[in-house]
Design an enzyme around this catalytic site. Sequence first.
Site, PDB file in Angstrom:
ATOM      1  N   VAL A  25      29.861  26.829  40.868  1.00  0.00           N
ATOM      2  CA  VAL A  25      28.868  25.850  40.418  1.00  0.00           C
ATOM      3  C   VAL A  25      29.217  25.298  39.035  1.00  0.00           C
ATOM      4  CG1 VAL A  25      26.442  25.595  39.715  1.00  0.00           C
ATOM      5  CG2 VAL A  25      27.020  26.760  41.842  1.00  0.00           C
ATOM      6  N   LEU A 176      24.985  22.156  45.977  1.00  0.00           N
ATOM      7  CA  LEU A 176      26.330  21.894  46.497  1.00  0.00           C
ATOM      8  C   LEU A 176      26.735  22.934  47.532  1.00  0.00           C
ATOM      9  CD1 LEU A 176      28.510  24.126  45.289  1.00  0.00           C
ATOM     10  CD2 LEU A 176      28.326  22.754  43.249  1.00  0.00           C
ATOM     11  N   LYS A 245      14.627  25.455  45.499  1.00  0.00           N
ATOM     12  CA  LYS A 245      15.963  25.987  45.820  1.00  0.00           C
ATOM     13  C   LYS A 245      15.867  27.116  46.849  1.00  0.00           C
ATOM     14  CE  LYS A 245      20.197  26.984  45.916  1.00  0.00           C
ATOM     15  NZ  LYS A 245      21.145  26.159  46.603  1.00  0.00           N
ATOM     16  N   PHE A 290      23.202  21.965  61.234  1.00  0.00           N
ATOM     17  CA  PHE A 290      22.841  23.380  61.103  1.00  0.00           C
ATOM     18  C   PHE A 290      22.255  23.950  62.388  1.00  0.00           C
ATOM     19  CE2 PHE A 290      23.374  25.231  56.824  1.00  0.00           C
ATOM     20  CZ  PHE A 290      24.133  24.185  56.309  1.00  0.00           C
ATOM     21  N   CYS A 301      25.097  32.872  49.029  1.00  0.00           N
ATOM     22  CA  CYS A 301      23.742  32.397  48.699  1.00  0.00           C
ATOM     23  C   CYS A 301      22.641  32.798  49.683  1.00  0.00           C
ATOM     24  CB  CYS A 301      23.759  30.889  48.538  1.00  0.00           C
ATOM     25  SG  CYS A 301      24.698  30.377  47.093  1.00  0.00           S
TER      26      CYS A 301
HETATM   27  N1  LIG Z   1      28.388  29.115  45.116  1.00  0.00           N
HETATM   28  C1  LIG Z   1      27.553  28.258  45.645  1.00  0.00           C
HETATM   29  O1  LIG Z   1      27.820  27.637  46.674  1.00  0.00           O
HETATM   30  C2  LIG Z   1      26.219  28.004  44.991  1.00  0.00           C
HETATM   31  C3  LIG Z   1      25.455  26.892  45.395  1.00  0.00           C
HETATM   32  C4  LIG Z   1      24.234  26.665  44.786  1.00  0.00           C
HETATM   33  C5  LIG Z   1      23.761  27.541  43.822  1.00  0.00           C
HETATM   34  N2  LIG Z   1      24.505  28.631  43.469  1.00  0.00           N
HETATM   35  C6  LIG Z   1      23.989  29.511  42.420  1.00  0.00           C
HETATM   36  O2  LIG Z   1      24.659  29.202  41.203  1.00  0.00           O
HETATM   37  C7  LIG Z   1      24.870  30.400  40.430  1.00  0.00           C
HETATM   38  C8  LIG Z   1      26.351  30.565  40.157  1.00  0.00           C
HETATM   39  O3  LIG Z   1      27.018  30.739  41.402  1.00  0.00           O
HETATM   40  P1  LIG Z   1      28.616  30.751  41.512  1.00  0.00           P
HETATM   41  O4  LIG Z   1      28.929  30.863  42.955  1.00  0.00           O
HETATM   42  O5  LIG Z   1      29.172  29.624  40.723  1.00  0.00           O
HETATM   43  O6  LIG Z   1      28.933  32.145  40.768  1.00  0.00           O
HETATM   44  P2  LIG Z   1      30.344  32.752  40.385  1.00  0.00           P
HETATM   45  O7  LIG Z   1      30.181  34.211  40.507  1.00  0.00           O
HETATM   46  O8  LIG Z   1      31.426  32.042  41.118  1.00  0.00           O
HETATM   47  O9  LIG Z   1      30.507  32.375  38.841  1.00  0.00           O
HETATM   48  C9  LIG Z   1      29.691  32.860  37.825  1.00  0.00           C
HETATM   49  C10 LIG Z   1      30.496  32.862  36.528  1.00  0.00           C
HETATM   50  O10 LIG Z   1      29.622  33.189  35.430  1.00  0.00           O
HETATM   51  C11 LIG Z   1      30.377  33.933  34.493  1.00  0.00           C
HETATM   52  N3  LIG Z   1      29.467  34.611  33.559  1.00  0.00           N
HETATM   53  C12 LIG Z   1      28.629  35.639  33.802  1.00  0.00           C
HETATM   54  N4  LIG Z   1      27.932  35.943  32.681  1.00  0.00           N
HETATM   55  C13 LIG Z   1      28.326  35.063  31.733  1.00  0.00           C
HETATM   56  C14 LIG Z   1      27.938  34.846  30.368  1.00  0.00           C
HETATM   57  N5  LIG Z   1      26.998  35.567  29.770  1.00  0.00           N
HETATM   58  N6  LIG Z   1      28.562  33.864  29.683  1.00  0.00           N
HETATM   59  C15 LIG Z   1      29.522  33.108  30.273  1.00  0.00           C
HETATM   60  N7  LIG Z   1      29.895  33.257  31.555  1.00  0.00           N
HETATM   61  C16 LIG Z   1      29.312  34.226  32.280  1.00  0.00           C
HETATM   62  C17 LIG Z   1      31.213  34.853  35.367  1.00  0.00           C
HETATM   63  O11 LIG Z   1      32.316  35.388  34.662  1.00  0.00           O
HETATM   64  C18 LIG Z   1      31.618  33.910  36.494  1.00  0.00           C
HETATM   65  O12 LIG Z   1      32.840  33.263  36.221  1.00  0.00           O
HETATM   66  C19 LIG Z   1      24.252  31.534  41.249  1.00  0.00           C
HETATM   67  O13 LIG Z   1      22.944  31.737  40.806  1.00  0.00           O
HETATM   68  C20 LIG Z   1      24.246  30.979  42.663  1.00  0.00           C
HETATM   69  O14 LIG Z   1      23.229  31.543  43.445  1.00  0.00           O
HETATM   70  C21 LIG Z   1      25.728  28.867  44.020  1.00  0.00           C
END
Ligand SMILES: NC(=O)c1ccc[n+]([C@@H]2O[C@H](COP(=O)([O-])OP(=O)(O)OC[C@H]3O[C@@H](n4cnc5c(N)ncnc54)[C@H](O)[C@@H]3O)[C@@H](O)[C@H]2O)c1
Length: 488
Positions: A25, A176, A245, A290, A301
């Site tokens: 994200v 996304l 969400k 879907f 998710c």
């Molecule tokens: N992946 C998806 O398709 C998606 C879609 C919509 C929403 N989300 C939501 O978005 C959020 C992020 O998801 P993601 O898949 O990108 O996660 P991810 O695990 O791929 O990435 C999270 C990142 O945050 C970093 N991080 C953690 N603590 C930190 C801090 N204090 N400072 C700086 N960086 C830090 C981690 O090192 C990691 O790189 C989640 O809440 C998820 O539910 C994800």
Amino acid sequence: MSVVSSRIGVHSQHMRVTVIGTGYVGTVTGACLAYLGHHVTCVDTDAHKIEKLRRGEMPIYEPCLQELLQLAAAGGGIDFTTELAAPAAQSDVIFIAVGTPPLETGEANLCYLEAAARSIGAAMDDSKFRVVVNKSTVPVGSGNLVEALVREGIREAHPGDPKGIHFGVASNPEFLREGSAIADSLYPDRIVLGAEEERTLQVLRELYRPLVAQSFRAPAFLPRPAAVVQVPMVTTTLTSAEMIKYAANAFLAVKIGFANEVANICERVGAEAPEVMAGIGLDSRIGSRFLNPGLGWGGSCFGKDISSLLHTAAEYGYQARILEASLAVNRMQRGVVIQKLQEKLFILKGRTVALLGLAFKPHTDDLRDAPSLQIAEKLIQMGARVRAYDPVAMDACREQNPNLRITYCEDVVSAVDHADAVVLVTEWPEFTGLNLKHLAARMHKAVLIDGRNVFSADAAREAGFEYAGIGRFAGRPAARPVPAAVAD
Ligand SMILES: NC(=O)c1ccc[n+]([C@@H]2O[C@H](COP(=O)([O-])OP(=O)(O)OC[C@H]3O[C@@H](n4cnc5c(N)ncnc54)[C@H](O)[C@@H]3O)[C@@H](O)[C@H]2O)c1
């Protein structure tokens, strides 16, 4: 903020933005905002990821991300760091996009969010009004928690008089989909903004103006779909945005679970699930997306978000039965492959099963909660040998599951060579065009379990396979030729 006309045709207030978290994200959000002309700094505590991004390497597999990052650097500019303080102090908008993985209890683990919020507070001063935006998926009330933690951070860093430091908190949930994340972000169905103060919303309206108006020049590698003229912006309270969400993900998971449940009934009564889904999907109240029966949903998710919503509901004394059932139906669906293999092969001990696809869906290397892992584990536990081929997720699988005894193969042919069965797990486009006759001829036993219904049952049988799809009637006769007059 500054008014700039950029190379991609946007004329708007360009802002300084910090994005915390460079996962799926955060990196995509940062790249898109910089492409629109804002100056973005992406921050992560994982120095390895930041180093990769600085070198122009992608820490994740996401189509078009590398190309967009190159344009982003030439647009508003984008840089990567492990140090939050300086960019946060300079920014107008600070996004939190850290992970919120599930705890054992199903509750969302908010420790990363909390750490990020405190650090933002510590970095603030009285030089400007800033908006802290929660993009991570978080339970209802997290906006208030972020506000309290930012204030705590401010008080710790400015023990004297922090009164002149002003900020707003907003929720801007992300919708996304991995695999099409850039298109979903540049051409979204909607943008949801939740905040309690008009001033906060105004900053974000300005930030997203080029997206809402679609006034930016579309990247050559990702043309704007003709139907996208303007993007609806939904502004709500913080709590409603947080609920939107969870409700959206829960609904999508329930819809897939429903299709799987109906498919399981179809198999038993002799109906073809794809025909049934096509028939109900044309109803505009239902919609056709879907509704594809398969091996159950996966990914980072749906499971965690439903568990988190169930947990929140329980905290308020409510038992959300549909959500409970959708988790149970999905768990059961993962077992369907084993059942079908047993029906075809009887004994699984000593058999070799080839898995086509490991990623939880095509066009990503994400293996979080992927059905493939559970299927492989179960087969190995039952004494089968498992081979696998995935176009992009094999390195990630090896690295993340060092104890999983899978033999990784270079291509489909080496995966199926002398195997007793092949299971299509992930519907990568390269699998749909496979020469089934060629594959069947190389196998010890030509059994094909089509976990995503991508093949024609008739074509698979003609190629020599014993075929089983999901929700497909095993005894279906070959399709009758359509009389010429009707075909015309
Ligand atoms: N992946 C998806 O398709 C998606 C879609 C919509 C929403 N989300 C939501 O978005 C959020 C992020 O998801 P993601 O898949 O990108 O996660 P991810 O695990 O791929 O990435 C999270 C990142 O945050 C970093 N991080 C953690 N603590 C930190 C801090 N204090 N400072 C700086 N960086 C830090 C981690 O090192 C990691 O790189 C989640 O809440 C998820 O539910 C994800």
